[in-house]
Write a protein that holds these residues in place. Sequence first.
Motif, PDB file in Angstrom:
ATOM      1  N   ARG A   6       0.819  -1.211   0.000  1.00 34.15           N
ATOM      2  CA  ARG A   6       0.000   0.000   0.000  1.00 34.15           C
ATOM      3  C   ARG A   6       0.849   1.255   0.000  1.00 34.15           C
ATOM      4  NH1 ARG A   6      -2.632  -0.793   5.931  1.00 34.15           N
ATOM      5  NH2 ARG A   6      -0.829  -0.235   7.158  1.00 34.15           N
ATOM      6  N   LEU A   7       0.163   2.400  -0.061  1.00 37.22           N
ATOM      7  CA  LEU A   7       0.849   3.688  -0.085  1.00 37.22           C
ATOM      8  C   LEU A   7       0.929   4.277   1.313  1.00 37.22           C
ATOM      9  CD1 LEU A   7      -0.803   5.287  -3.239  1.00 37.22           C
ATOM     10  CD2 LEU A   7       1.422   4.189  -3.068  1.00 37.22           C
ATOM     11  N   TYR A  18       4.215   9.784  -2.018  1.00 37.81           N
ATOM     12  CA  TYR A  18       3.898   8.508  -1.379  1.00 37.81           C
ATOM     13  C   TYR A  18       5.053   7.539  -1.472  1.00 37.81           C
ATOM     14  CZ  TYR A  18      -0.830  10.328  -1.779  1.00 37.81           C
ATOM     15  OH  TYR A  18      -1.939  11.122  -1.690  1.00 37.81           O
ATOM     16  N   VAL A  20       5.707   3.396  -1.532  1.00 37.01           N
ATOM     17  CA  VAL A  20       5.045   2.105  -1.715  1.00 37.01           C
ATOM     18  C   VAL A  20       5.684   1.167  -0.700  1.00 37.01           C
ATOM     19  CG1 VAL A  20       4.519   0.251  -3.339  1.00 37.01           C
ATOM     20  CG2 VAL A  20       4.751   2.605  -4.167  1.00 37.01           C
ATOM     21  N   TRP A  39       8.520   4.420  -4.483  1.00 37.39           N
ATOM     22  CA  TRP A  39       7.858   5.690  -4.227  1.00 37.39           C
ATOM     23  C   TRP A  39       7.027   6.098  -5.426  1.00 37.39           C
ATOM     24  CZ3 TRP A  39       9.518   9.073  -7.891  1.00 37.39           C
ATOM     25  CH2 TRP A  39      10.799   8.899  -8.401  1.00 37.39           C
ATOM     26  N   TYR A  40       6.113   7.049  -5.177  1.00 38.87           N
ATOM     27  CA  TYR A  40       5.216   7.560  -6.208  1.00 38.87           C
ATOM     28  C   TYR A  40       5.007   9.041  -5.956  1.00 38.87           C
ATOM     29  CZ  TYR A  40       0.632   8.545  -8.335  1.00 38.87           C
ATOM     30  OH  TYR A  40      -0.404   9.101  -9.034  1.00 38.87           O
ATOM     31  N   ILE A  51       9.359   1.653  -8.497  1.00 40.69           N
ATOM     32  CA  ILE A  51       9.111   0.498  -7.639  1.00 40.69           C
ATOM     33  C   ILE A  51      10.170  -0.546  -7.944  1.00 40.69           C
ATOM     34  CG2 ILE A  51       7.480  -1.327  -7.018  1.00 40.69           C
ATOM     35  CD1 ILE A  51       5.226   0.543  -7.893  1.00 40.69           C
ATOM     36  N   PRO A  66      -2.028  -6.259  -3.050  1.00 42.01           N
ATOM     37  CA  PRO A  66      -1.927  -4.814  -3.280  1.00 42.01           C
ATOM     38  C   PRO A  66      -3.294  -4.142  -3.132  1.00 42.01           C
ATOM     39  CG  PRO A  66      -1.825  -5.998  -5.357  1.00 42.01           C
ATOM     40  CD  PRO A  66      -1.857  -7.029  -4.265  1.00 42.01           C
ATOM     41  N   VAL A  70      -2.357   0.842  -5.474  1.00 41.37           N
ATOM     42  CA  VAL A  70      -1.070   0.215  -5.784  1.00 41.37           C
ATOM     43  C   VAL A  70      -1.207  -0.727  -6.975  1.00 41.37           C
ATOM     44  CG1 VAL A  70       0.730  -1.322  -4.906  1.00 41.37           C
ATOM     45  CG2 VAL A  70      -0.166   0.482  -3.452  1.00 41.37           C
TER      46      VAL A  70
END
Length: 98
Positions: A6-7, A18, A20, A39-40, A51, A66, A70
Amino acid sequence: MAVKIRLKRTGMKKAPSYRVVIADARSPRDGRIIENIGWYNPRVEPSAIHIDEEKALGWLRNGAQPTESVTSLLKRAGILDRFTQEKAAAKAAPAEQA
């Protein structure tokens, strides 16, 4: 123990970014994590996704689920397609041997 990919929200107020992460499903959103896999950043154009593919595939193989957000990130990064191909190949291999 149910494990989720998840974030985790980071960044400043009104400027989210975010990570991950792999976390127990019962832990809070920004709480204790097991591992950070990427990261995002939705604030740049186009949004930046990074990722670690091997770590993500390893956790998916071990049964980590997920979240919806995600899942869409994994699809955009091409990781989910690779996982489904591996799963299909593994399912087809025992059928060929029989």
